[in-house]
Design a protein around this motif. Structure first.
Motif, PDB file in Angstrom:
ATOM      1  N   ASP A  21      35.996  65.295  33.837  1.00 37.93           N
ATOM      2  CA  ASP A  21      36.935  65.661  34.988  1.00 37.93           C
ATOM      3  C   ASP A  21      36.231  66.408  35.994  1.00 37.93           C
ATOM      4  N   ILE A  22      34.787  66.110  36.352  1.00 44.31           N
ATOM      5  CA  ILE A  22      34.208  67.018  37.415  1.00 44.31           C
ATOM      6  C   ILE A  22      34.670  66.904  38.582  1.00 44.31           C
ATOM      7  N   THR A  23      35.119  68.069  39.215  1.00 42.95           N
ATOM      8  CA  THR A  23      35.555  68.056  40.401  1.00 42.95           C
ATOM      9  C   THR A  23      35.059  69.064  41.458  1.00 42.95           C
ATOM     10  N   VAL A  24      34.686  68.558  42.461  1.00 43.98           N
ATOM     11  CA  VAL A  24      34.133  69.365  43.787  1.00 43.98           C
ATOM     12  C   VAL A  24      35.022  69.804  44.878  1.00 43.98           C
ATOM     13  N   LEU A  25      34.975  71.332  44.646  1.00 48.76           N
ATOM     14  CA  LEU A  25      35.972  71.906  45.843  1.00 48.76           C
ATOM     15  C   LEU A  25      35.205  72.534  46.931  1.00 48.76           C
ATOM     16  N   ASP A  26      35.281  72.056  48.151  1.00 48.11           N
ATOM     17  CA  ASP A  26      34.800  72.831  49.205  1.00 48.11           C
ATOM     18  C   ASP A  26      35.727  74.003  49.776  1.00 48.11           C
ATOM     19  N   VAL A  27      35.124  75.097  49.537  1.00 49.93           N
ATOM     20  CA  VAL A  27      36.020  76.307  49.513  1.00 49.93           C
ATOM     21  C   VAL A  27      35.388  77.137  50.952  1.00 49.93           C
ATOM     22  N   ARG A  28      34.836  76.593  51.855  1.00 53.26           N
ATOM     23  CA  ARG A  28      34.192  77.430  52.953  1.00 53.26           C
ATOM     24  C   ARG A  28      35.328  77.979  53.848  1.00 53.26           C
ATOM     25  N   GLU A  29      36.336  77.395  53.977  1.00 49.93           N
ATOM     26  CA  GLU A  29      37.676  77.772  54.725  1.00 49.93           C
ATOM     27  C   GLU A  29      38.244  78.832  53.914  1.00 49.93           C
ATOM     28  N   GLN A  30      38.061  79.086  52.657  1.00 51.27           N
ATOM     29  CA  GLN A  30      38.882  80.098  51.948  1.00 51.27           C
ATOM     30  C   GLN A  30      37.901  81.285  51.420  1.00 51.27           C
ATOM     31  N   THR A  31      36.668  81.330  51.466  1.00 50.60           N
ATOM     32  CA  THR A  31      35.902  82.246  51.058  1.00 50.60           C
ATOM     33  C   THR A  31      34.564  82.399  51.610  1.00 50.60           C
ATOM     34  N   ASP A  32      33.859  83.349  51.719  1.00 43.94           N
ATOM     35  CA  ASP A  32      32.475  83.679  52.098  1.00 43.94           C
ATOM     36  C   ASP A  32      31.606  83.651  50.904  1.00 43.94           C
ATOM     37  N   ILE A  33      32.097  83.931  49.722  1.00 48.43           N
ATOM     38  CA  ILE A  33      31.226  84.016  48.792  1.00 48.43           C
ATOM     39  C   ILE A  33      30.411  82.803  48.190  1.00 48.43           C
ATOM     40  N   THR A  34      31.016  81.582  48.660  1.00 47.41           N
ATOM     41  CA  THR A  34      30.215  80.394  48.282  1.00 47.41           C
ATOM     42  C   THR A  34      30.802  79.254  49.421  1.00 47.41           C
ATOM     43  N   ASP A  35      29.670  78.144  49.233  1.00 43.58           N
ATOM     44  CA  ASP A  35      30.472  76.984  49.981  1.00 43.58           C
ATOM     45  C   ASP A  35      31.035  75.946  49.002  1.00 43.58           C
ATOM     46  N   THR A  36      30.864  75.784  47.816  1.00 46.72           N
ATOM     47  CA  THR A  36      31.512  74.827  46.869  1.00 46.72           C
ATOM     48  C   THR A  36      31.492  75.343  45.502  1.00 46.72           C
ATOM     49  N   MET A  37      32.630  74.910  45.013  1.00 46.66           N
ATOM     50  CA  MET A  37      32.831  75.219  43.486  1.00 46.66           C
ATOM     51  C   MET A  37      32.866  73.807  42.946  1.00 46.66           C
ATOM     52  N   VAL A  38      32.254  73.751  41.864  1.00 47.28           N
ATOM     53  CA  VAL A  38      32.239  72.724  40.733  1.00 47.28           C
ATOM     54  C   VAL A  38      32.795  73.128  39.470  1.00 47.28           C
ATOM     55  N   VAL A  39      34.131  72.179  39.127  1.00 43.58           N
ATOM     56  CA  VAL A  39      34.633  72.476  38.025  1.00 43.58           C
ATOM     57  C   VAL A  39      34.683  71.085  36.932  1.00 43.58           C
ATOM     58  N   ALA A  40      34.129  71.678  35.761  1.00 43.87           N
ATOM     59  CA  ALA A  40      34.102  70.575  34.636  1.00 43.87           C
ATOM     60  C   ALA A  40      34.900  70.918  33.470  1.00 43.87           C
ATOM     61  N   THR A  41      35.106  70.061  32.624  1.00 42.10           N
ATOM     62  CA  THR A  41      35.573  70.320  31.143  1.00 42.10           C
ATOM     63  C   THR A  41      34.565  69.892  30.084  1.00 42.10           C
ATOM     64  N   GLY A  42      34.566  70.847  29.205  1.00 40.08           N
ATOM     65  CA  GLY A  42      33.800  70.499  27.862  1.00 40.08           C
ATOM     66  C   GLY A  42      34.772  70.171  26.827  1.00 40.08           C
ATOM     67  N   GLN A  43      34.495  69.468  25.806  1.00 33.92           N
ATOM     68  CA  GLN A  43      35.590  69.416  24.613  1.00 33.92           C
ATOM     69  C   GLN A  43      35.373  70.383  23.563  1.00 33.92           C
ATOM     70  N   SER A  44      34.283  71.073  23.737  1.00 34.46           N
ATOM     71  CA  SER A  44      34.260  72.362  22.505  1.00 34.46           C
ATOM     72  C   SER A  44      33.648  73.449  23.141  1.00 34.46           C
ATOM     73  N   ALA A  45      33.553  74.540  22.639  1.00 35.04           N
ATOM     74  CA  ALA A  45      32.944  75.667  23.145  1.00 35.04           C
ATOM     75  C   ALA A  45      31.345  75.509  23.042  1.00 35.04           C
ATOM     76  N   ARG A  46      30.916  74.665  22.104  1.00 31.23           N
ATOM     77  CA  ARG A  46      29.709  74.092  21.807  1.00 31.23           C
ATOM     78  C   ARG A  46      29.216  73.363  23.421  1.00 31.23           C
ATOM     79  N   GLN A  47      29.829  72.561  23.740  1.00 30.99           N
ATOM     80  CA  GLN A  47      29.719  71.693  24.563  1.00 30.99           C
ATOM     81  C   GLN A  47      29.671  72.421  26.010  1.00 30.99           C
ATOM     82  N   VAL A  48      30.904  73.478  26.055  1.00 28.84           N
ATOM     83  CA  VAL A  48      30.860  73.996  27.359  1.00 28.84           C
ATOM     84  C   VAL A  48      29.513  74.836  27.577  1.00 28.84           C
ATOM     85  N   LYS A  49      28.760  75.533  26.526  1.00 30.84           N
ATOM     86  CA  LYS A  49      27.719  76.288  26.706  1.00 30.84           C
ATOM     87  C   LYS A  49      26.498  75.329  27.031  1.00 30.84           C
TER      88      LYS A  49
END
Length: 117
Positions: A21-49
């Protein structure tokens, strides 16, 4: 490296380790800290790492040094700060709880006159 190329590098790194579930968010209009956020899900703590580590390794290999990595010890939510792209890798329950996609889709259109300190 421009933001679009860095975003593609992140997506590839996450896909290589079976990020879900890799999702790309364009946040340029909401914040100055970054242009893009990418959110993804891992099935376990080990996979997240592992997902976050692969993003870091791929970025370094491309000459992009992360500004920081947070949450590696626990592995429920790891954040990788690549300046123009911030990557959030989470367990499903953490992702559901914080719902970053909804949070960052909120648009604020207030003028300075509307803000009272």
């Amino acid at each position: 490296m421009n933001t679009d190329a860095l975003t593609q590098l992140v997506i590839s790194a996450l896909d290589d380790v079976k990020g879900q579930d890799i999702t790309v968010l364009d946040v340029r209009e909401q914040t100055d800290i970054t242009d893009t956020m990418v959110v993804a899900t891992g099935q376990s703590a080990r996979q997240v790492k592992a997902l976050a580590a692969n993003v870091v390794e791929s970025a370094k290999h491309a000459g992009e040094m992360p500004l920081g990595v947070e949450g590696e010890d626990e592995g429920a939510w790891v954040l990788v700060d690549l300046a123009d792209v911030i990557v959030h890798v989470m367990l499903q329950e953490v992702r559901d709880q914080y719902d970053l996609e909804s949070l960052w889709s909120i648009s604020f259109n207030r003028s300075e006159e509307d803000i009272t300190l």
